[in-house]
Design a protein around this motif. Sequence first.
Motif, PDB file in Angstrom:
ATOM      1  N   UNK A  13     -20.524 -75.219  -5.747  1.00 32.11           N
ATOM      2  CA  UNK A  13     -19.646 -76.347  -5.043  1.00 32.11           C
ATOM      3  C   UNK A  13     -18.439 -75.838  -4.512  1.00 32.11           C
ATOM      4  N   UNK A  14     -17.981 -74.387  -4.584  1.00 28.86           N
ATOM      5  CA  UNK A  14     -16.708 -73.792  -4.326  1.00 28.86           C
ATOM      6  C   UNK A  14     -15.701 -74.812  -4.903  1.00 28.86           C
ATOM      7  N   UNK A  15     -15.711 -75.188  -5.996  1.00 29.66           N
ATOM      8  CA  UNK A  15     -14.847 -75.912  -6.777  1.00 29.66           C
ATOM      9  C   UNK A  15     -14.316 -75.191  -8.040  1.00 29.66           C
ATOM     10  N   UNK A  16     -12.939 -75.497  -8.005  1.00 32.18           N
ATOM     11  CA  UNK A  16     -12.462 -74.849  -9.469  1.00 32.18           C
ATOM     12  C   UNK A  16     -11.716 -76.011  -9.967  1.00 32.18           C
ATOM     13  N   UNK A  17     -11.851 -75.900 -11.638  1.00 32.28           N
ATOM     14  CA  UNK A  17     -11.551 -77.444 -12.343  1.00 32.28           C
ATOM     15  C   UNK A  17     -10.276 -76.577 -13.324  1.00 32.28           C
ATOM     16  N   UNK A  18      -9.489 -77.512 -13.694  1.00 39.10           N
ATOM     17  CA  UNK A  18      -8.462 -77.086 -14.843  1.00 39.10           C
ATOM     18  C   UNK A  18      -8.696 -78.287 -15.940  1.00 39.10           C
ATOM     19  N   UNK A  19      -9.021 -78.002 -16.830  1.00 39.64           N
ATOM     20  CA  UNK A  19      -9.275 -79.202 -17.939  1.00 39.64           C
ATOM     21  C   UNK A  19      -7.834 -78.925 -18.967  1.00 39.64           C
ATOM     22  N   UNK A  20      -7.118 -79.934 -18.892  1.00 37.08           N
ATOM     23  CA  UNK A  20      -5.865 -79.761 -19.691  1.00 37.08           C
ATOM     24  C   UNK A  20      -6.057 -81.000 -20.911  1.00 37.08           C
ATOM     25  N   UNK A  21      -5.915 -80.370 -22.103  1.00 35.32           N
ATOM     26  CA  UNK A  21      -5.890 -81.193 -23.158  1.00 35.32           C
ATOM     27  C   UNK A  21      -4.415 -80.865 -24.019  1.00 35.32           C
ATOM     28  N   UNK A  22      -4.102 -81.968 -25.083  1.00 32.05           N
ATOM     29  CA  UNK A  22      -3.068 -81.769 -25.960  1.00 32.05           C
ATOM     30  C   UNK A  22      -1.808 -81.581 -24.940  1.00 32.05           C
ATOM     31  N   UNK A  23      -1.848 -82.376 -23.728  1.00 29.30           N
ATOM     32  CA  UNK A  23      -0.700 -82.418 -22.894  1.00 29.30           C
ATOM     33  C   UNK A  23       0.794 -82.664 -23.408  1.00 29.30           C
ATOM     34  N   UNK A  24       1.632 -81.933 -22.937  1.00 25.73           N
ATOM     35  CA  UNK A  24       3.139 -82.224 -23.622  1.00 25.73           C
ATOM     36  C   UNK A  24       4.075 -82.644 -22.353  1.00 25.73           C
ATOM     37  N   UNK A  25       4.885 -83.256 -22.528  1.00 24.69           N
ATOM     38  CA  UNK A  25       6.005 -83.674 -21.437  1.00 24.69           C
ATOM     39  C   UNK A  25       6.302 -82.612 -20.511  1.00 24.69           C
ATOM     40  N   UNK A  26       6.443 -81.311 -21.275  1.00 26.73           N
ATOM     41  CA  UNK A  26       6.839 -79.911 -20.241  1.00 26.73           C
ATOM     42  C   UNK A  26       5.807 -79.629 -19.642  1.00 26.73           C
ATOM     43  N   UNK A  27       4.641 -80.134 -19.321  1.00 28.89           N
ATOM     44  CA  UNK A  27       3.556 -79.730 -18.372  1.00 28.89           C
ATOM     45  C   UNK A  27       3.628 -80.604 -17.429  1.00 28.89           C
ATOM     46  N   UNK A  28       4.521 -81.523 -17.160  1.00 29.89           N
ATOM     47  CA  UNK A  28       4.882 -82.463 -15.992  1.00 29.89           C
ATOM     48  C   UNK A  28       5.022 -81.628 -14.944  1.00 29.89           C
ATOM     49  N   UNK A  29       4.537 -81.651 -13.788  1.00 25.73           N
ATOM     50  CA  UNK A  29       4.716 -80.926 -12.789  1.00 25.73           C
ATOM     51  C   UNK A  29       3.831 -81.232 -11.617  1.00 25.73           C
ATOM     52  N   UNK A  30       3.836 -80.700 -10.429  1.00 20.82           N
ATOM     53  CA  UNK A  30       2.842 -80.926  -9.204  1.00 20.82           C
ATOM     54  C   UNK A  30       2.113 -79.931  -9.486  1.00 20.82           C
ATOM     55  N   UNK A  31       0.658 -79.981  -9.672  1.00 19.43           N
ATOM     56  CA  UNK A  31      -0.272 -78.805  -9.883  1.00 19.43           C
ATOM     57  C   UNK A  31      -0.899 -78.399  -8.464  1.00 19.43           C
ATOM     58  N   UNK A  32      -0.947 -77.222  -8.142  1.00 22.21           N
ATOM     59  CA  UNK A  32      -1.228 -76.605  -6.902  1.00 22.21           C
ATOM     60  C   UNK A  32      -2.596 -75.476  -7.029  1.00 22.21           C
ATOM     61  N   UNK A  33      -3.663 -75.711  -6.389  1.00 20.09           N
ATOM     62  CA  UNK A  33      -4.582 -75.140  -6.301  1.00 20.09           C
ATOM     63  C   UNK A  33      -4.477 -73.842  -5.309  1.00 20.09           C
ATOM     64  N   UNK A  34      -4.749 -72.685  -5.844  1.00 27.48           N
ATOM     65  CA  UNK A  34      -4.537 -71.412  -4.672  1.00 27.48           C
ATOM     66  C   UNK A  34      -5.936 -70.618  -4.724  1.00 27.48           C
ATOM     67  N   UNK A  35      -6.288 -70.087  -3.452  1.00 26.72           N
ATOM     68  CA  UNK A  35      -7.482 -69.487  -3.516  1.00 26.72           C
ATOM     69  C   UNK A  35      -7.337 -68.263  -2.765  1.00 26.72           C
ATOM     70  N   UNK A  36      -7.887 -67.118  -3.134  1.00 28.72           N
ATOM     71  CA  UNK A  36      -7.807 -65.761  -2.541  1.00 28.72           C
ATOM     72  C   UNK A  36      -9.124 -65.437  -1.883  1.00 28.72           C
ATOM     73  N   UNK A  37      -9.405 -65.269  -0.652  1.00 31.20           N
ATOM     74  CA  UNK A  37     -10.456 -64.726  -0.059  1.00 31.20           C
ATOM     75  C   UNK A  37     -10.053 -63.829   0.963  1.00 31.20           C
ATOM     76  N   UNK A  38     -10.498 -62.298   0.683  1.00 28.47           N
ATOM     77  CA  UNK A  38     -10.302 -61.274   1.395  1.00 28.47           C
ATOM     78  C   UNK A  38      -8.758 -60.976   1.244  1.00 28.47           C
TER      79      UNK A  38
END
Length: 115
Positions: free
Chosen positions: A75-100
Motif C-alpha cells: 500500500x506504500x503506507x507507513x504507520x506510527x502507533x503511539x501509545x502512552x502519549x505524554x504532553x511533550x509528544x505534542x507536535x506536528x508530525x511529518x512523514x518523510x520518504x527517501x527514494x533514490x
Amino acid sequence: QVRLVESGGGLVQPGGSLRLSCAASGTIFNIYAMRWYRQAPGKEREWVASILNGGSTNYLDSVKGRFTISRDNAKNTVYLQMNSLKPEDTAIYYCNVVQGTNYYWGQGTQVTVSS
C-alpha cells in the motif's frame, strides 16, 4: 514525484494512543526509507522513527517502548502507533520518504496531548 498524505492526528489525553498513517502515491519505484519527524512549537524539527525497506527500525530514545513504526509495502503506507502519549509528544508530525536521492515530505498532522 511522490505525494505523501498523513492522517490520524488529533487531541488525546495523557496516557492515550493514536495511530498515524502516511500514504505515498505518484511515481514510486523503490522507497528506501520511510520516517516520521515532529516539530513542537518553538522547536526544531526532530526525527522520531525510521523503517527501512528491509524492515529494520530505529527510534528516538524518548519514544522507545511507546511508539512503533511499521510499513505496508503493498500500500506504500507507513504507520506510527503511539501509545502512552505524554504532553511533550505534542507536535506536528511529518512523514518523510527517501527514494533514490530524493526526499519527500508530507503536509503534517497535528498531535495534541492534553487533559
